[in-house]
Design a protein around this motif. Structure first.
Motif, PDB file in Angstrom:
ATOM      1  N   ASP A  96       0.828  -1.167  -0.097  1.00  0.00           N
ATOM      2  CA  ASP A  96       0.079  -0.044  -0.119  1.00  0.00           C
ATOM      3  C   ASP A  96       0.874   1.133  -0.103  1.00  0.00           C
ATOM      4  O   ASP A  96       1.113   1.820   1.223  1.00  0.00           O
ATOM      5  N   PRO A 143       2.436   5.409   8.683  1.00  0.00           N
ATOM      6  CA  PRO A 143       1.089   5.159   8.207  1.00  0.00           C
ATOM      7  C   PRO A 143       1.387   5.081   6.608  1.00  0.00           C
ATOM      8  O   PRO A 143       2.129   5.601   6.026  1.00  0.00           O
ATOM      9  N   THR A 147      -4.395   3.830   2.817  1.00  0.00           N
ATOM     10  CA  THR A 147      -5.004   3.284   3.935  1.00  0.00           C
ATOM     11  C   THR A 147      -4.411   2.963   5.282  1.00  0.00           C
ATOM     12  O   THR A 147      -5.253   2.366   6.113  1.00  0.00           O
ATOM     13  N   LEU A 148      -3.377   3.802   5.687  1.00  0.00           N
ATOM     14  CA  LEU A 148      -2.839   4.019   7.014  1.00  0.00           C
ATOM     15  C   LEU A 148      -2.574   2.795   7.944  1.00  0.00           C
ATOM     16  O   LEU A 148      -2.945   2.486   8.752  1.00  0.00           O
ATOM     17  N   LYS A 149      -2.088   1.749   6.846  1.00  0.00           N
ATOM     18  CA  LYS A 149      -1.636   0.547   7.454  1.00  0.00           C
ATOM     19  C   LYS A 149      -0.260   0.946   8.483  1.00  0.00           C
ATOM     20  O   LYS A 149       0.475   1.789   8.175  1.00  0.00           O
ATOM     21  N   LYS A 264     -16.925   7.843  11.731  1.00  0.00           N
ATOM     22  CA  LYS A 264     -17.089   6.496  12.281  1.00  0.00           C
ATOM     23  C   LYS A 264     -18.403   6.175  12.482  1.00  0.00           C
ATOM     24  O   LYS A 264     -18.990   5.015  12.338  1.00  0.00           O
ATOM     25  N   ARG A 271     -16.504   2.979   6.324  1.00  0.00           N
ATOM     26  CA  ARG A 271     -15.222   2.440   6.933  1.00  0.00           C
ATOM     27  C   ARG A 271     -14.376   3.512   6.911  1.00  0.00           C
ATOM     28  O   ARG A 271     -14.260   4.690   6.148  1.00  0.00           O
ATOM     29  N   TYR A 273     -10.207   4.868   8.129  1.00  0.00           N
ATOM     30  CA  TYR A 273      -9.038   4.216   8.541  1.00  0.00           C
ATOM     31  C   TYR A 273      -8.224   5.515   9.121  1.00  0.00           C
ATOM     32  O   TYR A 273      -8.160   6.723   8.657  1.00  0.00           O
ATOM     33  N   TYR A 274      -7.946   5.273  10.489  1.00  0.00           N
ATOM     34  CA  TYR A 274      -7.235   6.108  11.333  1.00  0.00           C
ATOM     35  C   TYR A 274      -6.455   5.494  12.422  1.00  0.00           C
ATOM     36  O   TYR A 274      -7.395   4.826  12.960  1.00  0.00           O
ATOM     37  N   HIS A 280      -8.523   0.278  15.272  1.00  0.00           N
ATOM     38  CA  HIS A 280      -7.436   0.233  14.005  1.00  0.00           C
ATOM     39  C   HIS A 280      -6.550  -0.944  14.371  1.00  0.00           C
ATOM     40  O   HIS A 280      -6.081  -1.010  15.202  1.00  0.00           O
ATOM     41  N   ARG A 357      -9.456  10.278   0.592  1.00  0.00           N
ATOM     42  CA  ARG A 357      -8.372  10.752   1.471  1.00  0.00           C
ATOM     43  C   ARG A 357      -8.514  11.956   2.060  1.00  0.00           C
ATOM     44  O   ARG A 357      -8.506  12.894   1.482  1.00  0.00           O
TER      45      ARG A 357
END
Length: 393
Positions: A96, A143, A147-149, A264, A271, A273-274, A280, A357
């Protein structure tokens, strides 16, 4: 000295002749020699410039590295790092990954013989399985964008060093104020300084900081040879931005946390993403290696047909590429930042047609919430009206 103080003092005490608090901008491209065989330390501005050097020393100090380098863009900085490798070398990268980085490795360096494998760098076991005898580096974002993995930097550093490889970290989303990868075991940290370090959407720049003198010497040779250096005016703008980095990042994060919690709970958002949200997947890992959650959010709307009207109806948040400025910006990764990533790969990574985003700015958070709320409502209303027209027809 604490990092807040280092940021506030960026570039000061560099002009003993006048005592100027604001660092002078040295536009000179060449410098007189005191005599044959002697130098002031500056000969030609591609090699070194007093304004750029002040910036490079500042960013090195913020990261706790031995030397820093400033480039004309974040991609120029990553290009310089890529030139540390040779044909046949192998790199493991976050799957990602910012689309421009993917494009650089796949379209420019793969044809020259640099091998790449993309993996979920949040999974240490998956990374370990992809390391080969000729793997020279792990290149990760954490991140990730968009998608902030979250990747475990200490764990990745151990993996890399056990195999004789480097750990390279793109730290753009965090900045040294919130995360310092070199202290966690990384060998090289790179940032698109266009983003939070500059902070005002008015300067294009990239920075690198390294841990070892050997790497510093190699990158200094590459920087001087290629010449994609940052100009003095832009170096001065970047130093000015760094002076308020700590203040801005605290506000970015405060706004982002409030927005993430609001999104949220929103019925039209499927969904969020944070990393600051407790559910998370990388929340605990990130908390252990960073001092904050940052100002970036990604979220999916319940219907991808809502994306165009949402973007059209926002009045405070601007639909634009980039991130990290005082103004809130919203981006549609599938057609903007990640357009060069094949559609099937985008879908697998979660960069879907319903993903947006959001770079959360410094505005009052209630204004941002109201803006998103009215745009989501109008988008859903427009969809209902369109469906009704189809039934009538």
């Amino acid at each position: 000295m604490r990092i807040d103080t280092r940021c506030s003092q960026a570039g000061t005490r560099r002009d003993p002749v006048t005592g100027a608090i604001s660092l002078p901008i040295h536009h000179a491209t060449t410098y007189a020699h005191p005599g044959l065989g002697s130098s002031t330390g500056f000969d030609y501005t591609r090699t070194s410039n007093p304004t750029r050097l002040a910036l490079e020393e500042t960013i090195a100090a913020l990261h706790g590295g031995c030397r820093g380098f400033a480039f004309a863009s974040g991609m120029a900085a990553i290009d310089a790092i890529s030139r540390l490798f040779r044909p046949g070398d192998h790199l493991v990268l976050s799957d990602d990954l910012y689309g421009g980085t993917y494009r650089l490795f796949e379209r420019l360096f793969r044809p020259l013989g640099l091998e790449t494998t993309y993996v979920n760098t949040s999974d240490l076991r998956a990374v370990a399985k992809q390391i080969r005898p000729h793997t020279r580096a792990l290149f990760v974002e954490t991140p990730t964008n968009p998608t902030l993995k979250i990747a475990d930097l200490r764990g990745l550093a151990r993996l890399a060093h056990e195999r004789g490889a480097w750990l390279i970290v793109d730290n753009t989303f965090m900045t040294p104020y919130l995360q310092r990868p070199l202290e966690l075991g990384a060998d090289i940290v790179v940032e698109s300084a266009t983003k939070y370090l500059g902070g005002h959407n008015d300067v294009l720049a990239g920075t690198i900081v390294v841990k070892s003198e050997a790497l510093a010497d190699s990158l200094a040779f590459i920087q001087n040879s290629i010449g994609a250096v940052l100009g003095p005016q832009d170096a001065w703008l970047l130093l000015r931005g760094i002076k308020t980095l700590h203040v801005r990042m605290d506000r970015h994060e405060g706004n982002a946390r409030a927005l993430a919690e609001w999104l949220k709970a929103h019925p039209r958002v499927s969904r969020v993403y944070y990393p600051g949200l407790p559910d998370h997947p990388g929340h605990a890992v990130h908390r252990a290696q960073a001092s904050g959650w940052g100002g970036m959010i990604a979220f999916e709307v319940a219907n991808n047909k809502w994306v165009p009207p949402i973007l059209a109806h926002l009045r405070v948040i601007t639909f634009a590429e980039s991130l990290g400025g005082t103004e809130s910006l919203i981006t549609y990764p599938a057609v903007q930042t990640h357009a060069d990533v094949p559609p099937d790969v985008r879908q697998r990574l979660g960069v879907t047609d319903s993903l947006l985003r959001l770079s959360v700015g410094l505005e009052h958070v209630e204004d941002l919430i109201q803006d998103l709320d009215q745009a989501l409502a109008l988008a859903a209303s427009a969809q209902v009206e369109e469906s009704a027209r189809k039934v009538t027809c």
